[in-house]
Design a protein around this motif. Sequence first.
Motif, short mmCIF file in Angstrom:
data_model
loop_
_atom_site.label_atom_id
_atom_site.label_comp_id
_atom_site.label_asym_id
_atom_site.label_seq_id
_atom_site.Cartn_x
_atom_site.Cartn_y
_atom_site.Cartn_z
N SER A 90 52.55 57.42 -3.21
CA SER A 90 51.58 58.15 -4.02
C SER A 90 52.28 59.11 -4.98
CB SER A 90 50.62 58.92 -3.11
OG SER A 90 49.66 59.63 -3.86
N ALA A 91 53.37 59.72 -4.53
CA ALA A 91 54.10 60.69 -5.36
C ALA A 91 54.70 60.06 -6.61
CB ALA A 91 55.20 61.36 -4.54
N VAL A 92 54.93 58.74 -6.58
CA VAL A 92 55.48 58.05 -7.75
C VAL A 92 54.45 57.12 -8.38
CG1 VAL A 92 57.90 58.27 -7.11
CG2 VAL A 92 56.60 56.31 -6.26
N GLY A 93 53.17 57.35 -8.06
CA GLY A 93 52.09 56.64 -8.72
C GLY A 93 51.91 55.20 -8.32
N LEU A 94 52.24 54.86 -7.06
CA LEU A 94 52.17 53.47 -6.62
C LEU A 94 51.17 53.24 -5.50
CD1 LEU A 94 55.95 52.50 -6.81
CD2 LEU A 94 54.11 51.78 -8.34
N THR A 95 50.08 54.01 -5.51
CA THR A 95 48.98 53.76 -4.58
C THR A 95 47.70 53.59 -5.39
OG1 THR A 95 48.61 56.14 -4.32
CG2 THR A 95 50.02 55.06 -2.69
N ASP A 96 46.76 52.91 -4.79
CA ASP A 96 45.46 52.68 -5.42
C ASP A 96 44.40 53.19 -4.45
OD1 ASP A 96 43.26 51.83 -6.78
OD2 ASP A 96 43.58 49.70 -6.40
N GLU A 97 43.82 54.36 -4.76
CA GLU A 97 42.92 55.02 -3.82
C GLU A 97 43.68 55.22 -2.50
OE1 GLU A 97 39.98 56.29 -4.46
OE2 GLU A 97 40.00 55.55 -6.53
N ARG A 98 43.26 54.57 -1.44
CA ARG A 98 43.96 54.68 -0.15
C ARG A 98 44.66 53.38 0.23
NH1 ARG A 98 45.06 59.88 0.96
NH2 ARG A 98 43.20 61.17 1.02
N THR A 99 45.10 52.63 -0.76
CA THR A 99 45.74 51.34 -0.52
C THR A 99 47.15 51.34 -1.11
OG1 THR A 99 43.61 50.18 -0.57
CG2 THR A 99 45.58 48.85 -0.93
N LYS A 121 50.24 41.80 2.39
CA LYS A 121 51.22 42.88 2.35
C LYS A 121 50.62 44.20 1.88
CE LYS A 121 54.65 40.24 3.61
NZ LYS A 121 55.29 40.40 4.92
N ARG A 122 49.30 44.33 1.98
CA ARG A 122 48.62 45.55 1.55
C ARG A 122 48.02 46.27 2.75
NH1 ARG A 122 48.07 46.22 -3.78
NH2 ARG A 122 46.29 47.62 -3.59
N VAL A 123 48.14 47.58 2.72
CA VAL A 123 47.58 48.42 3.78
C VAL A 123 46.56 49.37 3.16
CG1 VAL A 123 48.08 50.18 5.54
CG2 VAL A 123 49.73 48.33 5.11
N THR A 124 45.40 49.47 3.77
CA THR A 124 44.37 50.41 3.34
C THR A 124 44.13 51.41 4.46
OG1 THR A 124 43.29 48.77 1.93
CG2 THR A 124 41.97 50.66 2.59
#
Length: 247
Positions: free
Chosen positions: A170-179, A218-221
């Motif tokens: 998230s700190a480097v802008g690589l999350t989507d909402e909570r995923t 390979k995605r985690v929510t």
Amino acid sequence: MPEPPPTPNARMICKLDSIFPLSEEERQVLEHLPVLVKRLKADQEIVSLGERPQQCCLVLEGLTCVYKLSYAGRRQIMALHVPGDMPDLHSLHLAVMDISIASVSSCTVGFIQHEDLRRVCERFPRLTAAFWRETLVDASIYREWLLNVGQRDAYTRLAHLMCELYTRLSAVGLTDERTFELPITQDELADTLGISAVHVSRTLQALRGDGLIETARKRVTVPSWSKLQEAGEFDPLYLHLQGRHAA
């Protein structure tokens, strides 16, 4: 239209800025650092124990790991590195590698020559401090991982790791909402957490069953951040994030 991919240096700048606020001049200096970009397959060695590298590695896409092997050949993954990280930055001052670094997933990495980094550090003392802070944050993460593997049960270990990776991405802008993307196998998670792959499978199933995570390929929510954070005993203090990136 999709946004164009960031330049190689943009990932590094974003990561450094999350732990050490940079001036516009410092950003410009980093933007012009020469970077040699290479694409790697999964499980490909980047730098090995005993080598004397003349360059530092910058993770641009995918996931890499730091590991060591026991005499019996058993692997312990000691760190995972996400885009923006420089896993061997310490090689600027420690000539011989005492760890190995490899790709976990297929990934893209950049290589920055030591001489270029030293030149920038000599001209811009605050950038020296920024790179120094990055190595200190890495050391802080190592300490937290030691606690995680040594004193927490498997359920808490895995929940903690999920919280950490989400926060760092998230700190480097690589999350989507909570995923977020987690391109790692159960065997690799086993080497990371110090448990068997079977135990990893059962623990993932338990986290899913309790509604703490959802997985698809390979995605985690994360349906409930507060519940996952509580389950993992996760306090982001050790990541030393700054400004808008701080918890």
